[in-house]
Design an enzyme around this catalytic site. Structure first.
Site, PDB file in Angstrom:
ATOM      1  N   ASP A  88       1.039  -1.414   0.388  1.00 22.85           N
ATOM      2  CA  ASP A  88       0.237   0.190  -0.095  1.00 22.85           C
ATOM      3  C   ASP A  88       1.395   1.060   0.191  1.00 22.85           C
ATOM      4  O   ASP A  88       0.579   2.140  -0.660  1.00 22.85           O
ATOM      5  CB  ASP A  88      -0.506  -0.208   1.621  1.00 22.85           C
ATOM      6  CG  ASP A  88      -1.783  -1.741   1.037  1.00 22.85           C
ATOM      7  OD1 ASP A  88      -2.656  -1.286   0.566  1.00 22.85           O
ATOM      8  OD2 ASP A  88      -1.318  -2.281   2.024  1.00 22.85           O
ATOM      9  N   HIS A 122      -4.190  -3.344   6.064  1.00 21.53           N
ATOM     10  CA  HIS A 122      -4.445  -3.376   4.780  1.00 21.53           C
ATOM     11  C   HIS A 122      -5.395  -4.065   3.849  1.00 21.53           C
ATOM     12  O   HIS A 122      -6.189  -5.464   3.754  1.00 21.53           O
ATOM     13  CB  HIS A 122      -2.917  -4.688   4.628  1.00 21.53           C
ATOM     14  CG  HIS A 122      -3.342  -5.420   2.773  1.00 21.53           C
ATOM     15  ND1 HIS A 122      -2.522  -4.773   2.094  1.00 21.53           N
ATOM     16  CD2 HIS A 122      -3.470  -6.556   2.089  1.00 21.53           C
ATOM     17  CE1 HIS A 122      -2.752  -4.818   0.572  1.00 21.53           C
ATOM     18  NE2 HIS A 122      -3.351  -6.449   1.093  1.00 21.53           N
TER      19      HIS A 122
HETATM   20  P1  NAX Z   1      -0.995 -18.733  -4.189  1.00 26.20           P
HETATM   21  O1  NAX Z   1      -2.715 -19.283  -3.918  1.00 26.20           O
HETATM   22  O2  NAX Z   1      -1.012 -18.448  -5.344  1.00 26.20           O
HETATM   23  O3  NAX Z   1      -0.268 -19.133  -3.531  1.00 26.20           O
HETATM   24  C1  NAX Z   1      -0.615 -19.410  -1.823  1.00 26.20           C
HETATM   25  C2  NAX Z   1       0.134 -21.312  -1.541  1.00 26.20           C
HETATM   26  O4  NAX Z   1      -0.078 -20.875  -0.197  1.00 26.20           O
HETATM   27  C3  NAX Z   1      -0.383 -21.261  -1.800  1.00 26.20           C
HETATM   28  O5  NAX Z   1       0.761 -22.752  -2.738  1.00 26.20           O
HETATM   29  C4  NAX Z   1      -0.839 -22.957  -1.187  1.00 26.20           C
HETATM   30  O6  NAX Z   1      -0.258 -24.710  -1.436  1.00 26.20           O
HETATM   31  C5  NAX Z   1      -0.146 -21.803  -0.338  1.00 26.20           C
HETATM   32  N1  NAX Z   1      -0.554 -22.124   1.504  1.00 26.20           N
HETATM   33  C6  NAX Z   1      -1.731 -22.349   1.714  1.00 26.20           C
HETATM   34  N2  NAX Z   1      -2.024 -22.440   2.964  1.00 26.20           N
HETATM   35  C7  NAX Z   1      -1.043 -22.725   3.512  1.00 26.20           C
HETATM   36  C8  NAX Z   1      -0.394 -23.574   5.077  1.00 26.20           C
HETATM   37  N3  NAX Z   1      -1.723 -23.341   6.567  1.00 26.20           N
HETATM   38  N4  NAX Z   1       0.786 -23.603   4.917  1.00 26.20           N
HETATM   39  C9  NAX Z   1       1.608 -23.911   3.891  1.00 26.20           C
HETATM   40  N5  NAX Z   1       1.022 -23.378   2.770  1.00 26.20           N
HETATM   41  C10 NAX Z   1       0.070 -22.650   2.618  1.00 26.20           C
HETATM   42  O7  NAX Z   1      -1.479 -17.382  -3.618  1.00 26.20           O
HETATM   43  P2  NAX Z   1      -0.195 -15.981  -4.107  1.00 26.20           P
HETATM   44  O8  NAX Z   1      -0.891 -15.236  -4.944  1.00 26.20           O
HETATM   45  O9  NAX Z   1       0.883 -16.412  -3.680  1.00 26.20           O
HETATM   46  O10 NAX Z   1      -1.014 -15.046  -2.391  1.00 26.20           O
HETATM   47  C11 NAX Z   1      -0.379 -15.306  -1.034  1.00 26.20           C
HETATM   48  C12 NAX Z   1      -1.283 -14.671  -0.314  1.00 26.20           C
HETATM   49  O11 NAX Z   1      -1.195 -13.550  -0.101  1.00 26.20           O
HETATM   50  C13 NAX Z   1      -3.253 -14.550  -0.125  1.00 26.20           C
HETATM   51  O12 NAX Z   1      -3.590 -14.704   0.757  1.00 26.20           O
HETATM   52  C14 NAX Z   1      -3.097 -13.368  -0.658  1.00 26.20           C
HETATM   53  O13 NAX Z   1      -4.534 -12.589  -0.299  1.00 26.20           O
HETATM   54  C15 NAX Z   1      -1.685 -12.591  -0.041  1.00 26.20           C
HETATM   55  N6  NAX Z   1      -1.827 -10.922  -0.657  1.00 26.20           N
HETATM   56  C16 NAX Z   1      -1.392 -10.474   0.251  1.00 26.20           C
HETATM   57  C17 NAX Z   1      -0.820  -8.812   0.304  1.00 26.20           C
HETATM   58  C18 NAX Z   1      -0.856  -7.931   0.910  1.00 26.20           C
HETATM   59  O14 NAX Z   1      -0.139  -6.852   0.743  1.00 26.20           O
HETATM   60  N7  NAX Z   1      -0.326  -7.686   2.457  1.00 26.20           N
HETATM   61  C19 NAX Z   1      -1.235  -8.599  -1.253  1.00 26.20           C
HETATM   62  C20 NAX Z   1      -0.930  -9.449  -2.235  1.00 26.20           C
HETATM   63  C21 NAX Z   1      -1.986 -11.045  -2.666  1.00 26.20           C
HETATM   64  O15 NAX Z   1      -2.587 -10.307  -2.517  1.00 26.20           O
END
Ligand code: NAX
Length: 327
Positions: free
Chosen positions: A161, A189
């Site tokens: 942000d 966020h």
């Molecule tokens: P993806 O769905 O591409 O990857 C997430 C990965 O996490 C998957 O491979 C899944 O198997 C793994 N996972 C799920 N639960 C898990 C657990 N308990 N232990 C270990 N691994 C686990 O998502 P991606 O685009 O990489 O985004 C990840 C997260 O970041 C999402 O929650 C998303 O909303 C969040 N974001 C946060 C942002 C921020 O500014 N704070 C911005 C970007 C993003 O949207």
């Protein structure tokens, strides 16, 4: 040469992971003289573990001089062993039609488990960054689940942000993004975050005076920054990944190596500053030095700013009330 440090990353086979790991391994996060051991966590699911193997093969094929080891894990109790840094990226973001209670329950389970594991096995100085959404509340859950670690070691990512706001201000003023100082982002966020450029300067000049357009702040700037994530999903068909990974690198690098007095934004547990109740995981302007962050004090909060802060605070306290029964 320096002794390697341990960096745990969860969700390592996801899209942010793919944009993040190679930069950590190349030294962009902790310095070009700091060897790292990556401790990567994915869910036990076979597809995720296979994808993680593929990512590790690529990490190996980069032959990074600073990469002193890579480990694949499916259990946070082994993934977080002795870790100095933990980037909690994997979570369950809200899907279409997902109820709020369901979202909180799923993430409550993930982040209580991971908080307890950090509490049990991580370095006592571990620096934790939660990226996975809802990032502030997930960080709050992890912090509350790790009573033996200092609460200040738990942070949430507001840096995307912050960087988005800086880039909008650079475009509006026609100045270099790197020249912007004293920008702050308050709160959650989420689209309720309050990006605040009232004190910002470029080459010592007031950004507010340069822009001199109050309606632009309210009607264009804040909605653009707040809805930037949705705009990227609409354009790309996928959520922000490279920019999110970049923000995670910025957050950890600045925390570990310092900001030289420059303001950055971190989501951190409140100690009551600016009237935010204690322990709320809130975006604040901070400076970092010697591995510690410090909230910028003495910023005047005018009526409009207070209104914005109250709104994002209300959203956060509602989220945090919604998980109280899990903690
Ligand atoms: P993806 O769905 O591409 O990857 C997430 C990965 O996490 C998957 O491979 C899944 O198997 C793994 N996972 C799920 N639960 C898990 C657990 N308990 N232990 C270990 N691994 C686990 O998502 P991606 O685009 O990489 O985004 C990840 C997260 O970041 C999402 O929650 C998303 O909303 C969040 N974001 C946060 C942002 C921020 O500014 N704070 C911005 C970007 C993003 O949207």
């Amino acid at each position: 040469s320096k002794k390697p440090v341990r960096v745990a990353v969860t969700g390592a086979a996801g899209q942010i992971g793919y944009a993040l790991l190679f930069r950590i391994a190349s030294g962009e996060m902790l310095g070009k003289d700091q060897p790292v051991i990556l401790q990567l966590l994915e869910i036990p699911d076979e597809k995720a573990q296979n994808a993680l193997k593929g990512v590790i093969m690529e990490l190996e094929d980069c032959a990074f001089p600073l990469l002193a080891g890579v480990e694949a894990h499916s259990d946070p109790m082994t993934a977080f062993k002795d870790t100095d840094y933990a980037l909690l990226v994997g979570s369950r973001p809200r899907g279409p039609g997902m109820e709020r209670a369901e979202l909180l329950a799923v993430n409550g389970a993930i982040f209580t488990t991971q908080g307890k594991a950090l509490n049990a096995v991580a370095s006592r100085n571990v620096k934790v960054l939660v990226v996975g959404n809802p990032a502030n509340t997930n960080a709050y859950i992890a912090m509350k689940s790790a009573p033996d670690l200092p609460a200040k070691n738990f942070t949430a990512m507001l840096r995307l942000d912050h960087n988005r706001a800086a880039s909008q201000l650079a475009a509006k003023t026609g100045k270099a993004v790197a020249s912007i100082e004293k920008l702050a982002v308050w709160g959650n966020h989420s689209p309720t975050m309050y990006a605040d450029y009232r004190n910002a300067t470029i080459d010592g000049q007031s950004v507010k005076a340069m822009i001199n357009d109050e309606p632009w702040n309210r009607d264009v700037f804040l909605p653009t920054v707040g809805k930037r994530g949705a705009a990227i999903i609409a354009a790309r068909g996928l959520s922000s990944a490279a920019s999110a990974a970049n923000a995670a690198i910025d957050h950890m690098r600045d925390w570990a190596l310092g900001t030289n007095g420059k303001w950055v934004t971190m989501g951190i547990p409140s100690g009551g500053e600016y009237g935010i109740p204690k322990d709320v995981m809130f975006g604040y302007p901070v400076t970092c030095e010697g591995g510690e962050y410090k909230i910028v004090q003495g910023i005047e909060i005018d009526a409009f700013s207070q209104e914005c802060i109250n709104k994002t605070l209300k959203e956060l306290t509602d989220e945090q009330d919604g998980v109280k029964h899990l903690l």
